[in-house]
Design a protein around this motif. Sequence first.
Motif, PDB file in Angstrom:
ATOM      1  N   HIS A   1      -3.490   8.372 -15.574  1.00 53.18           N
ATOM      2  CA  HIS A   1      -2.910   9.173 -14.548  1.00 53.18           C
ATOM      3  C   HIS A   1      -3.952   9.187 -13.481  1.00 53.18           C
ATOM      4  O   HIS A   1      -4.996   9.654 -13.334  1.00 53.18           O
ATOM      5  CB  HIS A   1      -2.457  10.661 -14.860  1.00 53.18           C
ATOM      6  N   VAL A   2      -3.209   8.684 -12.152  1.00 57.06           N
ATOM      7  CA  VAL A   2      -3.943   8.592 -10.941  1.00 57.06           C
ATOM      8  C   VAL A   2      -3.445   9.366  -9.837  1.00 57.06           C
ATOM      9  O   VAL A   2      -2.285   9.113  -9.392  1.00 57.06           O
ATOM     10  CB  VAL A   2      -4.219   7.011 -10.764  1.00 57.06           C
ATOM     11  N   GLN A   3      -4.087  10.187  -9.156  1.00 61.02           N
ATOM     12  CA  GLN A   3      -3.821  10.810  -7.917  1.00 61.02           C
ATOM     13  C   GLN A   3      -4.201   9.901  -7.037  1.00 61.02           C
ATOM     14  O   GLN A   3      -5.197   9.472  -6.583  1.00 61.02           O
ATOM     15  CB  GLN A   3      -4.186  12.239  -7.951  1.00 61.02           C
ATOM     16  N   VAL A   4      -3.133   9.570  -5.973  1.00 64.69           N
ATOM     17  CA  VAL A   4      -3.521   8.657  -4.786  1.00 64.69           C
ATOM     18  C   VAL A   4      -3.199   9.376  -3.754  1.00 64.69           C
ATOM     19  O   VAL A   4      -2.489  10.351  -3.555  1.00 64.69           O
ATOM     20  CB  VAL A   4      -2.588   7.184  -4.857  1.00 64.69           C
ATOM     21  N   ASP A   5      -3.652   8.754  -2.367  1.00 65.10           N
ATOM     22  CA  ASP A   5      -3.645   9.466  -1.336  1.00 65.10           C
ATOM     23  C   ASP A   5      -2.343   9.006  -0.349  1.00 65.10           C
ATOM     24  O   ASP A   5      -2.640   9.131   0.970  1.00 65.10           O
ATOM     25  CB  ASP A   5      -5.158   9.293  -0.399  1.00 65.10           C
ATOM     26  N   ALA A   6      -1.336   8.652  -0.893  1.00 67.36           N
ATOM     27  CA  ALA A   6      -0.168   8.056  -0.279  1.00 67.36           C
ATOM     28  C   ALA A   6       0.879   8.080  -1.231  1.00 67.36           C
ATOM     29  O   ALA A   6       0.719   8.652  -2.360  1.00 67.36           O
ATOM     30  CB  ALA A   6      -0.432   6.818   0.339  1.00 67.36           C
ATOM     31  N   ILE A   7       1.865   7.917  -0.909  1.00 69.10           N
ATOM     32  CA  ILE A   7       3.368   7.999  -1.580  1.00 69.10           C
ATOM     33  C   ILE A   7       3.831   6.575  -1.646  1.00 69.10           C
ATOM     34  O   ILE A   7       4.432   6.170  -0.822  1.00 69.10           O
ATOM     35  CB  ILE A   7       4.237   8.832  -1.149  1.00 69.10           C
ATOM     36  N   PRO A   8       3.469   5.724  -2.536  1.00 68.92           N
ATOM     37  CA  PRO A   8       3.644   4.612  -2.813  1.00 68.92           C
ATOM     38  C   PRO A   8       5.282   4.265  -2.851  1.00 68.92           C
ATOM     39  O   PRO A   8       5.894   5.068  -4.030  1.00 68.92           O
ATOM     40  CB  PRO A   8       2.868   3.828  -3.919  1.00 68.92           C
ATOM     41  N   ASP A   9       5.976   3.239  -2.532  1.00 65.00           N
ATOM     42  CA  ASP A   9       7.334   3.097  -2.874  1.00 65.00           C
ATOM     43  C   ASP A   9       7.637   1.988  -4.075  1.00 65.00           C
ATOM     44  O   ASP A   9       6.384   1.634  -4.408  1.00 65.00           O
ATOM     45  CB  ASP A   9       7.993   2.626  -1.593  1.00 65.00           C
ATOM     46  N   GLU A  10       8.800   1.625  -4.432  1.00 61.04           N
ATOM     47  CA  GLU A  10       8.837   1.031  -5.483  1.00 61.04           C
ATOM     48  C   GLU A  10       8.194  -0.561  -5.421  1.00 61.04           C
ATOM     49  O   GLU A  10       7.758  -1.094  -6.362  1.00 61.04           O
ATOM     50  CB  GLU A  10      10.532   0.571  -6.175  1.00 61.04           C
ATOM     51  N   ALA A  11       8.216  -1.196  -4.208  1.00 67.05           N
ATOM     52  CA  ALA A  11       7.941  -2.237  -3.800  1.00 67.05           C
ATOM     53  C   ALA A  11       6.390  -2.555  -4.048  1.00 67.05           C
ATOM     54  O   ALA A  11       5.844  -3.347  -4.558  1.00 67.05           O
ATOM     55  CB  ALA A  11       8.205  -2.948  -2.404  1.00 67.05           C
TER      56      ALA A  11
END
Length: 252
Positions: free
Chosen positions: A148-158
């Motif tokens: 489980h990884v918290q990232v600094d953006a909100i990635p879309d499905e692409a």
Amino acid sequence: MQSRPSKPSTATVRHGVARVISKAGLCSRTQAADWVRAGRVAVNGRPVADPEHPVRQGLDRVTVDGAPLGARARVYLALNKPRGLVTTARDERQRDTVYACLEGSGLPWLAPVGRLDQASEGLLLLSNDPAWAAAITDPVQGIEKTYHVQVDAIPDEALLQKLVVGVVDEGEALAARSATLLRSGTRNAWLEIVLDEGRNRQIRRLLAAHGLGVLRLVRVAIGGVTLGDLPKGAWRELTAGEVSGLAPPTTG
């Protein structure tokens, strides 16, 4: 003229005595070498001082402090590694290691099965069964590891699909087995990323190649072994089913 059948090979496998002690699951190879130099190790009753002293597999008798290596109880643990600890027995920079979590436990010497870098946390396996550990870390086996990884953006499905397609970084092909969005806020998100290989800092490098920074990285499962509600810094013994589900255990 009929040729004579070749004689079977009489070659005997030899390994350095420090390696033999380490492979028995008694201690690390570095520590075994220290024991040899300190005069604590004998081969066939004669003390040896060279960690590379050859030992004939299945023929020579190795003792430490007079006790034969013999059959030792195998131990298999799951540890919830806290962030900030390094996954090593010794650290030249004097940083705290995962062994701080085992202090006072009375456990035999155990080796980490694979690694989690200092900034990562979560499930770490430890054992004194080197063959079992080697089977789990063998890339051919492809045992899945879930993070489980918290990232600094909100990635879309692409973008999630691009993580599965992968990239080439420093000559290595990096890709996730799967990548899904768990939840998101206004500025960051939690992803579940599954790997079936174990390259150095693979997730961080893969995400960085797509412009994503890692805020937290927690390993939550290795094969069928899950972190569950194990408290941070705590450990538990694996069940027999968990051990055999990852790889066949060995004895002796």
